[in-house]
Design an enzyme around this catalytic site. Structure first.
Site, PDB file in Angstrom:
ATOM      1  N   ASP A 142      29.349   3.448  12.460  1.00 10.06           N
ATOM      2  CA  ASP A 142      28.618   2.071  12.268  1.00 10.06           C
ATOM      3  C   ASP A 142      29.563   1.117  12.327  1.00 10.06           C
ATOM      4  O   ASP A 142      28.947   0.095  12.742  1.00 10.06           O
ATOM      5  CB  ASP A 142      28.936   2.497  11.067  1.00 10.06           C
ATOM      6  CG  ASP A 142      27.618   3.359  10.585  1.00 10.06           C
ATOM      7  OD1 ASP A 142      26.789   4.072  11.091  1.00 10.06           O
ATOM      8  OD2 ASP A 142      27.315   3.964   9.749  1.00 10.06           O
TER       9      ASP A 142
ATOM     10  N   ASP B  75      29.046  10.291   6.801  1.00 11.93           N
ATOM     11  CA  ASP B  75      29.611   9.018   6.221  1.00 11.93           C
ATOM     12  C   ASP B  75      30.767   9.035   5.166  1.00 11.93           C
ATOM     13  O   ASP B  75      31.050   9.762   4.264  1.00 11.93           O
ATOM     14  CB  ASP B  75      28.805   8.126   5.473  1.00 11.93           C
ATOM     15  CG  ASP B  75      27.679   7.698   6.309  1.00 11.93           C
ATOM     16  OD1 ASP B  75      27.763   7.722   7.656  1.00 11.93           O
ATOM     17  OD2 ASP B  75      26.071   7.624   6.537  1.00 11.93           O
TER      18      ASP B  75
END
Length: 221
Positions: A185, A151
């Site tokens: 995401d 991420d």
């Protein structure tokens, strides 16, 4: 929307997602961040579990972190396989474009994160206190199915102490938006959002559309 167009969308999202992850993994050390704007940072973190960094072992304390990680990865593979079959089905049945598009980006996002979970442990060395190496001679930081999701997108839009007059949370420090996420995401969240907001359009009853045509055809017989 045809299956060919859906495939192009999927490939595009996967490329953007994986290129951004590989760049971060090979140029940043773990927890390193760069401020782009006051409200946007590139921050490298690794997610070993589900959304918000939650792990199955946090809920089911009787299983180990390793078992929980494997179970989560296998579940993700099963889920994305089901989504893939759903996508092929709706595309072949010429369902509304918005439905095919939404499923396509959800599938792309889910597959993007699965690639991290399945292969990144083998492809990269550890990122603690060092920039990871791609295809290290000494081997990766984990085995197949035990990789961590990369991420990097962080939007600390606002932080501060909330007004005292707010019930329960008044006077407490609050930060919006704390989670760090990735392109995959965003694709998943956007797809789910489209299905929720445009639910009636995405899942419209084809029989109601075809009925006038069927009735008019029958009247001519």
């Amino acid at each position: 929307m045809s299956l060919k167009k859906a495939s192009i969308i999927i490939v595009f999202i996967l490329l953007v997602d994986q290129i951004s992850k590989i760049y971060i993994k090979t140029h940043f050390t773990l927890n390193e961040d760069i401020t782009v704007f006051s409200w946007f940072k590139i921050a490298f973190v690794e997610n070993d579990g589900m959304a918000w960094g939650t792990k199955l072992s946090d809920w089911f304390t009787f299983i180990s972190d390793k078992t929980a990680k494997l179970a989560l990865t296998l579940f993700r593979i099963a889920a994305v396989t089901g989504i893939g079959f759903w996508l092929v089905d709706v595309a072949k049945k010429h369902k509304p474009k918005i439905l095919v598009f939404a499923i396509s980006i959800i599938f792309a996002g889910a597959l993007g994160n699965i690639l991290d979970s399945v292969f990144y442990g083998v492809l990269f060395s550890d990122s603690h206190m060092q920039v990871a190496e791609f295809l290290p001679k000494a081997g990766g930081y984990a085995g197949v199915f035990y990789g961590k999701v990369v991420d990097m997108l962080h939007f600390p839009i606002w932080s501060g102490v909330l007004p005292e007059w707010l019930p329960i949370i008044g006077g407490k420090y609050f930060s919006f938006f704390d989670p760090v996420f990735n392109v995959a995401d965003i694709a998943i969240s956007t797809g789910i959002g489209i299905l929720i907001v445009f639910n009636k359009k995405a899942f419209k009853d084809d029989s109601k559309i075809d009925r006038p045509f069927v009735e008019s055809r029958n009247s001519l017989n």
